[in-house]
Scaffold this active site. Structure first.
Site, short mmCIF file in Angstrom:
data_model
loop_
_atom_site.label_atom_id
_atom_site.label_comp_id
_atom_site.label_asym_id
_atom_site.label_seq_id
_atom_site.Cartn_x
_atom_site.Cartn_y
_atom_site.Cartn_z
N ASP A 152 0.85 -1.19 0.00
CA ASP A 152 0.00 0.00 0.00
C ASP A 152 0.89 1.24 0.00
O ASP A 152 1.59 1.51 0.97
CB ASP A 152 -0.88 -0.04 1.25
CG ASP A 152 -1.82 1.14 1.39
OD1 ASP A 152 -1.72 2.11 0.62
OD2 ASP A 152 -2.67 1.08 2.31
N GLY A 202 -3.02 0.01 -14.17
CA GLY A 202 -4.28 -0.56 -13.66
C GLY A 202 -5.44 -0.22 -14.57
O GLY A 202 -5.52 -0.70 -15.70
N ASP A 221 -5.42 6.68 -6.54
CA ASP A 221 -5.93 8.03 -6.33
C ASP A 221 -6.89 8.09 -5.14
O ASP A 221 -6.75 8.92 -4.24
CB ASP A 221 -6.63 8.50 -7.61
CG ASP A 221 -6.90 9.99 -7.65
OD1 ASP A 221 -6.30 10.76 -6.87
OD2 ASP A 221 -7.72 10.40 -8.50
N GLY A 269 -8.78 3.39 -7.12
CA GLY A 269 -7.41 2.87 -7.10
C GLY A 269 -6.49 3.66 -6.19
O GLY A 269 -6.85 4.06 -5.08
N ASN A 311 -6.37 11.28 -11.51
CA ASN A 311 -7.12 11.60 -12.71
C ASN A 311 -7.02 13.10 -12.93
O ASN A 311 -6.61 13.84 -12.03
CB ASN A 311 -8.57 11.08 -12.66
CG ASN A 311 -9.40 11.77 -11.59
OD1 ASN A 311 -9.47 12.99 -11.54
ND2 ASN A 311 -10.04 10.98 -10.76
#
Length: 169
Positions: A10, A124, A34, A32, A24
């Site tokens: 993590d 991802g 973000d 995810g 984004n």
């Protein structure tokens, strides 16, 4: 060249001066990495991102660009937000992906950071093929000329960590 470490886990728990957010373009949180960074850092990160949107980035952050905010409650001092490209079979966007790493490292230098942690940008939800995403990450980090002493590449799975370690050889 900075020392490069690879860990699985993590990114919000990594002890580094800077944690890089695969953001984004809105800078207002998402899924995810973000979402995890915004949740872990608390309202201070979102407040600074909103201020950026109200002032210098009214249209959001461009793909390949990087901007810094506080890290809020995270163990880091700063979060550098960068927007990775969505993978395309038709267009070669690898330069934009490499720019995410290079610009983040330059910004970390400007902040005086000694350590930085990166997720696998675009690997991802943005659909970048894993082996190439790892290749682009390793190449960009190795080729950068920066004063950062330690770069930690945070893999989201043991498989990605193994791919990253092999790419570093």
């Amino acid at each position: 060249m900075a020392a490069i470490d690879v860990v699985t886990g993590d990114i919000t728990r990594v002890d580094a001066d800077v944690i890089v957010n695969a953001a984004n373009s809105s800078l207002l949180g998402g899924g995810g990495v973000d979402g995890a960074i915004h949740r872990g850092g608390g309202p201070a990160i979102l407040a600074e991102c909103r201020l950026l949107r109200e002032t210098t980035l009214p249209s959001g952050l461009e793909t390949g660009a990087a901007v810094a905010t506080t890290a809020g409650a995270l163990p880091a001092r700063w979060v550098i937000h960068t927007v990775g490209p969505v993978f395309s079979d038709r267009d070669d966007r690898s330069e934009l992906l490499a720019a995410c790493y290079r610009r983040s490292l330059r910004l970390a230098d400007a902040l005086g950071a000694r350590s930085i942690a990166f997720p696998l940008i675009s690997g991802g939800a943005y659909g970048w093929p894993l082996d190439d995403a790892v290749h682009q990450q390793v190449r960009a980090v190795k080729d950068s000329n920066c004063a950062v002493e330690l770069v930690t590449l945070v893999a989201f799975s043991p498989d990605v960590a193994d791919r990253t370690r092999r790419a570093l050889i």
